[in-house]
Design a protein around this motif. Structure first.
Motif, short mmCIF file in Angstrom:
data_model
loop_
_atom_site.label_atom_id
_atom_site.label_comp_id
_atom_site.label_asym_id
_atom_site.label_seq_id
_atom_site.Cartn_x
_atom_site.Cartn_y
_atom_site.Cartn_z
N GLU A 44 0.86 -1.19 0.00
CA GLU A 44 0.00 0.00 0.00
C GLU A 44 0.88 1.23 0.00
N TYR A 45 0.56 2.18 -0.87
CA TYR A 45 1.32 3.42 -0.93
C TYR A 45 0.94 4.34 0.22
N PRO A 46 1.79 5.33 0.50
CA PRO A 46 1.40 6.32 1.52
C PRO A 46 0.11 6.99 1.09
N SER A 50 -7.96 11.73 3.07
CA SER A 50 -8.91 12.01 1.98
C SER A 50 -8.89 10.92 0.90
N CYS A 51 -7.86 10.10 0.88
CA CYS A 51 -7.74 9.03 -0.12
C CYS A 51 -8.17 7.68 0.42
N ASP A 52 -8.66 7.62 1.66
CA ASP A 52 -9.03 6.34 2.26
C ASP A 52 -10.12 5.61 1.49
N SER A 53 -11.04 6.36 0.90
CA SER A 53 -12.15 5.72 0.20
C SER A 53 -11.75 5.24 -1.19
N THR A 54 -10.57 5.59 -1.65
CA THR A 54 -10.09 5.16 -2.96
C THR A 54 -9.75 3.68 -2.93
N LYS A 61 -2.21 5.58 -5.09
CA LYS A 61 -0.97 6.29 -5.41
C LYS A 61 -1.29 7.57 -6.17
N GLN A 62 -2.18 7.46 -7.14
CA GLN A 62 -2.58 8.63 -7.94
C GLN A 62 -3.25 9.68 -7.06
N ILE A 135 -0.07 12.14 7.07
CA ILE A 135 0.23 11.14 6.04
C ILE A 135 0.33 9.78 6.72
N PHE A 136 -0.36 8.80 6.15
CA PHE A 136 -0.25 7.43 6.62
C PHE A 136 0.83 6.75 5.79
N PRO A 137 1.85 6.18 6.42
CA PRO A 137 3.00 5.63 5.68
C PRO A 137 2.62 4.43 4.82
#
Length: 158
Positions: A44-46, A50-54, A61-62, A135-137
């Motif tokens: 999993e990328y950092p 706001s990207c959790d639902s992706t 990554k995008q 940021i989540f690593p």
């Protein structure tokens, strides 16, 4: 009857190797695991909250990269930069996100013309990315890991 007895005896003799225990050495296991291990990829990328639902690794990554660019564009648009001639350059930001989610810029690569026209560009980019949300690593095998990225940023000033 005699044939059946010989047949059963042969099967019994041949099946003994199925009951043998094979020794497994830890060094051998480690060596096999290291051959299969990909060092340049993460599970999993950092990510930002706001990207959790992706869904999907490439989409996350995008989303992460787009969020970084949006924050950068928003913060840089607050500065009034004056140049003598128009500039259109791609600046490469080499960034690191450590296993605790700490963001740092390792280097900023730009053309000589861009450096001459905007000598404060490095400090502006660093200031623009100082106040990032949490940021989540990145994650590799259920462990938080340090990752490095090259983030291209297009600078266009007329």
């Amino acid at each position: 009857m005699k044939r059946i007895f010989i047949f059963l005896l042969l099967i019994n003799v041949m099946s003994c190797e199925f009951f043998e225990k094979k020794k497994v050495y830890s060094e051998e296991l480690l060596e096999n695991e290291m051959e299969l291990f990909t060092w340049n990829d993460v599970d999993e990328y950092p990510t930002f909250s706001s990207c959790d639902s992706t869904i999907g690794k490439a989409n996350k990554k995008q989303c992460f990269e787009n969020t970084l660019r949006d924050i950068l564009n928003t913060n840089l648009s607050q500065y009034h930069i004056v140049v003598l001639e128009s500039i259109e350059d791609t600046v490469q930001l080499k960034i690191t996100i450590d296993n605790k989610g700490e963001f740092s810029i390792n280097s900023i690569e730009s053309s000589t013309l861009t450096k001459q026209q905007i000598p404060q560009l490095d400090s502006l980019l660093r200031q623009s990315l100082d106040s990032l949300p949490k940021i989540f690593p990145a994650i590799k095998r259920s462990q938080q890991v340090t990752t490095q990225f090259s983030l291209p940023v297009i600078i266009k000033i007329e």
